[in-house]
Write a protein that holds these residues in place. Sequence first.
Motif, short mmCIF file in Angstrom:
data_model
loop_
_atom_site.label_atom_id
_atom_site.label_comp_id
_atom_site.label_asym_id
_atom_site.label_seq_id
_atom_site.Cartn_x
_atom_site.Cartn_y
_atom_site.Cartn_z
N THR A 350 29.69 49.33 33.60
CA THR A 350 29.87 48.10 34.22
C THR A 350 28.99 47.15 33.87
OG1 THR A 350 30.25 49.48 36.46
CG2 THR A 350 29.44 47.29 36.71
N GLN A 352 27.55 43.02 33.41
CA GLN A 352 27.34 41.70 34.40
C GLN A 352 26.89 40.70 33.51
OE1 GLN A 352 24.60 41.96 38.08
NE2 GLN A 352 23.62 40.06 37.25
N ASP A 353 27.70 39.38 33.43
CA ASP A 353 27.34 38.34 32.55
C ASP A 353 26.29 37.38 33.14
OD1 ASP A 353 28.58 36.94 34.71
OD2 ASP A 353 30.64 36.84 33.78
N SER A 355 26.58 34.70 34.61
CA SER A 355 26.78 34.04 35.94
C SER A 355 26.28 35.09 37.04
CB SER A 355 27.92 33.45 36.08
OG SER A 355 29.17 34.39 36.00
N GLY A 356 26.29 36.37 36.78
CA GLY A 356 25.98 37.36 38.07
C GLY A 356 27.46 38.06 38.25
N THR A 357 28.57 37.60 37.48
CA THR A 357 29.84 38.35 37.80
C THR A 357 29.57 39.78 37.06
OG1 THR A 357 30.71 36.37 37.96
CG2 THR A 357 32.12 38.13 37.71
N GLN A 358 30.24 40.61 38.11
CA GLN A 358 30.37 42.12 37.61
C GLN A 358 31.72 42.39 37.19
OE1 GLN A 358 28.19 45.08 39.58
NE2 GLN A 358 26.12 44.36 39.42
N ARG A 359 31.93 43.08 36.04
CA ARG A 359 33.20 43.85 35.82
C ARG A 359 33.09 45.17 35.07
NH1 ARG A 359 34.60 42.38 30.31
NH2 ARG A 359 33.02 40.91 29.58
N ASN A 383 41.56 45.91 37.23
CA ASN A 383 40.96 44.57 36.98
C ASN A 383 40.15 44.61 35.76
OD1 ASN A 383 42.32 42.71 39.01
ND2 ASN A 383 40.63 43.71 40.43
N ALA A 436 26.84 41.43 27.40
CA ALA A 436 26.80 41.39 28.91
C ALA A 436 25.51 42.73 29.42
CB ALA A 436 27.98 41.52 29.70
N ARG A 439 25.21 47.61 33.78
CA ARG A 439 24.62 47.92 35.04
C ARG A 439 24.86 49.47 35.54
NH1 ARG A 439 21.34 44.84 34.51
NH2 ARG A 439 21.43 42.59 35.20
N SER A 543 41.42 45.96 45.86
CA SER A 543 41.10 45.36 44.57
C SER A 543 40.13 46.03 43.79
CB SER A 543 40.75 44.19 45.21
OG SER A 543 39.48 44.24 46.28
#
Length: 628
Positions: A350, A352-353, A355-359, A383, A436, A439, A543
Amino acid sequence: MALDAFSTATAGLRVTQAQIGVVSQNIANVGTAGYVRRTLSPVTSGTGNAGVATGTIARALDTAALKQLRSENSGAAYTALKSGIHTQLDALYGKPGDASALDGVFNAFTLSLQTLAANPTSTAARSTVLSAANDLATRIGSAANGVQALRSGLETQLSTDTTTASGLLAQLAKLNTRIIAATADDPSRPDLEDQRDQALNSLSGLIDINAVTQSDGSVSVLTGSGVTLLDRANAATLSFDARGTLSANALYDADPSRSGVGTIVATTPGGGKIDLLASGAIRSGSITAAIELRDTTLPQAQRQLDDLAAGLSRAMSDRLATGTAASDGIKAGFDIDLTGLSAGNAITLTVQDASGTQRNLILMPSYQSPPSAVPASGTDDANATVIPFTIPPPGASRDPATIRSAISAALGAGYQVSSVPGGEAGAVRILSTGGAALRAASASVTQVTSSSDTKGSATQIPLFVDGQSAALYTGSFDHGSQLTGFAQRITVNPAIVGNSASLVSIVGAASGSGDATRPQALYTALTSTQRTFSSASGIGGISAPTKSSVADFVQGVISVQGAAASAAQDLNEGQSIALSTAQGRFASASGVNIDDEMSNLIALQQAYTANARVLTAARDMIDTLLRI
């Protein structure tokens, strides 16, 4: 003056007689399906409009009510099929709590493990575990086979419905031609229009349509999205390329060459072709419901069972590896023990970039070089970004340095991969060096080397294997997705069936065959250990992946299917009420009311009698004049 009265009364008799004929026809057809009440309105004629003449016979048609009726008919056909299939799907899992239901069979298996843990030397307890395991594998396979049987049935129904719809369009084209040719006062025209409306109503049950009446009396038929299927005498031909019996791998693709299921193609009179599924041209009716069930609802049910089978197998044979925070004083990341990493043992990072977006990044090991492409939909997170990489196959050198190098190459610049100081040989440290921020890190690592590895020094055991070949389940994508259809192939390992002592015997354990460690660990792995289940299964939200024990996932599957069946039934009941209301509205305006028609008949009989009396009076006047 007598002659005028005679002429007027004669015309009145003719008109009244024609009206009586229309009313009689209405009464005779009070129970005829699709019959629309007829009316005949007299028209003035003669000098100064002093006379009367028979007008044309018209249908008492409420076009707004008819349009609403067709819309509700499409919706009712849609919800009825959805409700029926959801009910059948729910029944595949059995009644919750029953011994033969999915949850009952699962509970019997976990109970057998508890019993064996309490008495590990008992041969009967071991046999009970194997019997319960076989019952569970069979129950999962039976449900999965039922899902595919439902899909195959829908494929057949789609073929039949498409042929029916195409036939109705051809019938409508012929009726349009006859109606255009008929004059306004042709008594057969209302009957032809009734036949056409019946065909349109039947078509509306299959697909959502919009019928537009043209100035020449014909109708054009369009789908709800605006695709023209009929223009006067020119009808599109609908075809369906049925694929027969479907398997778990048979999925829809907009490209017909890659699709494992049939699609509906409309061929226009000019030769043009429109794929009605790829274009989203139809949105309601039984055909749309069948498509959604075949391509979305039932594949998701299959995925739930596949995820359950995979979770069950991996709970027995895998070790959950969870990363622990690590740092070299400058860079931060995670240490994770990947000892025993096999093809398909996905490593989930996991990130986190800025901008705070996690993927999620999913590193998918493979024994092939180059590795096969892996669709994100086949992993736990649809996703995620999936990065396949090659590791040495079984039997080759499994040097941890080789695996670390492969992971490093897969991640690329921005990450540093190394061994863990003082850690296990297979432990890996992954630090972010500009990529990134990391996390979390996790993996499910298979701890047995093959399906014949039934003892080992750890608690894991390959109790459930893949198919008649008894292949070890690891989630591999090397020869296609091992997960897809696994619910239909899961079986109890014959190597363990032939040696039930392996359920309690661990290499190096001092207590030998009397060791309760393994059955207790297997029980805990099923009932307490939190595993990751895919987002595609739809349990806990479509999702994102969901975490639960295998036991809770079983309950989640049953709960989701039960709730879906209940919701589909409620929706169908509501739509049935809406359809009934629309039918009542249409019938009140265009149907035959026997009481009203009898009242009209009495009034017309009185008018006929009055006209007859006028004729009698006129005749008497003429006779008197002739005798003078």
